[in-house]
Scaffold this active site. Structure first.
Site, short mmCIF file in Angstrom:
data_model
loop_
_atom_site.label_atom_id
_atom_site.label_comp_id
_atom_site.label_asym_id
_atom_site.label_seq_id
_atom_site.Cartn_x
_atom_site.Cartn_y
_atom_site.Cartn_z
N GLU A 1 13.15 -15.21 -0.80
CA GLU A 1 13.36 -16.37 -0.12
C GLU A 1 12.35 -17.46 -0.45
OE1 GLU A 1 13.27 -15.00 3.94
OE2 GLU A 1 14.66 -13.44 3.74
N ASP B 1 0.81 -1.21 0.14
CA ASP B 1 -0.03 0.10 -0.14
C ASP B 1 0.61 1.32 0.16
OD1 ASP B 1 -2.46 1.47 0.37
OD2 ASP B 1 -2.04 1.78 2.36
#
Length: 527
Positions: free
Chosen positions: A255, A201
């Site tokens: 990751e 956001d």
């Protein structure tokens, strides 16, 4: 581009505003179980991923964009177990789940902020942006997006804290590595639970000028504009350090396999390119909102497509948006007839499209009376048409009470046309907006030229926008009449009509020319 490209390049994203999608318990507010109950509809529509607006615990000052706990679920929406069920069910249907992440600010009731404001010596003091006042007032002239100064005085410690939005949404200090570590850990928490990505956001607000310099006056400002536009946001938006913050988010996402980061930044095309990061180390999909603001004309859209493509960094993947929870509904902006043309445009452009729930029905802005207003933006800055309630109203599923959204009283009113503009009615109507979206999404899935291909030419012929999509030997031509009058259009001598926005058009071969009807779009396969 090949079939091993990431899902977020091939796929289509469908945004759900959870409060308004489906209520399962009769409290008038949509919830996670309601979304899970409707996943079969979403899968049948033909999209690939669901983006959920925030479902974290929140006081709801800004309806979830004021986060109380980054690893919880607000009881209004359900429980973490119900979220896990939603993820598992979605994955079983071949759907990805994208969560909203609000890294710019927290709720003023968040435990981090309560500690931060406890004293100037508190270890979390520097997790937020605190400054002494200037000349008996705020530290500078920065303005809140939701009206008034962007600084609030805290009587306990005698300092001001910064908030780009509501005073109930204090900004985090992204120059503090402890803040980064805490948000990164929240990302890992949800990635480990199977979440496939995040929409980040208001990322253009993440970092502010360290010297707190005043924003310069906006020379073009006039009284008819919202007060926040009185200044140019030179020192509060799109600061260079933002890219380092985004690179940190990307390292966390990398990751995990095939996770995606999408970013909200309402900025010009040129600076938007930096959000892909140095050598692609930033976001995979910085939202391109420029279809929302570009004049709805063939020449303007052709120019936008060409400029955007020319600006993209090497290896960067494009994306397109026609609607969301902050902007007027597509059908209200350009009319229902052109909304069909817009659907074809969005789903045939190169790049990842994002659909907003209900646009596939042609939902329009719902009138909201003053006593029904929920949106803090409209409450704080009334009279400028900034309220977002009209675009966040409940999804109409059928012709029954409240459109089948709830057995209780809906938190916002259902659209006045819900008895006819609903999923059940449109599912049985081959001419409906829903049927068109399903056909377009099915065509996109069948045709690698649409989901993965490149552009041929892009041009305007009068009122008609024309562009070609190619993949290996396959060549498609998209012709979109942006006007309410017929338009003779030159096409190749050998071309088959695959789909028209007008369901009555025969699917036949075209030879050298075709007369597009008013507000019609077609997809041609060129021999």
């Amino acid at each position: 581009m090949n079939d091993r490209s990431p899902w977020w390049q091939r796929g289509v994203v469908y945004q759900i505003y959870p409060r308004s999608f489906q209520d399962s318990n009769g409290d008038g507010i949509g919830d996670l179980k309601g979304i899970t109950d409707r996943l079969a509809y979403i899968a049948a529509l033909g999209v690939d991923a669901i983006w959920l607006s925030p479902v974290y615990p929140s006081p709801m000052a800004d309806f979830g964009y004021d986060v109380l706990d980054y690893v919880g679920i607000d009881p209004i929406f359900g429980t973490r177990d119900e979220f896990d069920i939603l993820v598992a069910t979605a994955h079983g249907l071949g759907l990805k789940i994208i969560m909203d992440l609000v890294p710019n600010h927290t709720s003023s009731a968040h435990p981090w902020f309560l500690e931060s404001r406890a004293s100037r010596a508190n270890p979390k003091r520097d997790w937020y942006i605190w400054r002494d006042g200037r000349d008996g007032g705020p530290p500078n002239n920065w303005l809140s997006e939701f009206g008034g100064p962007a600084w609030t005085l805290d009587p306990l410690t005698g300092q001001y804290y910064y908030h780009a939005y509501l005073a109930a949404q204090p900004d985090l200090n992204w120059r503090n590595p402890e803040v980064a570590a805490a948000i990164h850990d929240a990302m890992r928490f949800w990635f480990a639970r199977g979440v496939d990505g995040f929409r980040l956001d208001t990322i253009q607000h993440l970092v502010e000028d360290e010297q707190l310099r005043d924003n310069p006056p906006n020379p073009a400002y006039h009284a008819s504009q919202p007060p926040t536009e009185a200044v140019t946001r030179l020192y509060t938006v799109d600061r260079p350090e933002t890219q380092d913050v985004l690179a940190g988010f990307r390292r966390v996402a990398d990751e995990y396999p095939e996770r995606v980061l999408i970013g909200e930044a309402y900025i010009a095309l040129e600076p938007l390119m930096a959000y892909y990061g140095r050598n692609g180390s930033g976001l995979q999909l910085p939202f391109n909102f420029h279809l929302l603001t570009t004049p709805w004309r063939a020449d303007a859209l052709a120019d936008l497509i060409q400029r955007y493509e020319a600006l993209l960094p090497a290896g960067a993947w494009p994306n397109w948006v026609l609607g969301n929870h902050d902007r007027a509904r597509l059908a209200s902006r350009i009319g229902l007839a052109q909304a069909r043309v817009a659907a074809m445009l969005l789903l045939t452009l190169r790049g990842t499209p994002t659909l907003y729930y209900g646009d596939e029905l042609g939902m329009t802005d719902v009138p909201i009376s003053p006593e029904q207003v929920q949106d803090p933006w409209e409450k704080n800055v009334p009279g400028f048409g900034l309220g977002r309630d009209p675009v966040r109203t409940p999804m109409p599923w059928g012709s029954g009470p409240h459109g089948g959204f709830t057995s209780g009283t809906p938190w916002l009113p259902i659209g006045p046309d819900a008895a006819t503009r609903n999923v059940a009615a449109q599912s049985d109507d081959s001419d409906s907006m829903l049927s068109l979206y399903r056909a377009l999404l099915a065509l996109r899935r069948r045709e690698p030229a649409l989901s993965m291909g490149n552009y041929g030419r892009v041009e305007a012929q009068g009122d008609v926008l024309i562009f070609e999509r190619t993949h290996e030997s396959r060549r498609l031509m998209i012709c979109l009449n942006m006007a309410g009058r017929s338009a003779p259009t030159v096409v190749p001598d050998r071309a088959d009509i695959l789909l028209s926005t007008h369901s009555g058009r025969p699917v036949v071969a075209a030879a050298g020319a075709i007369c597009l009807e008013a507000d019609e779009g077609i997809v041609l396969a060129v021999a």
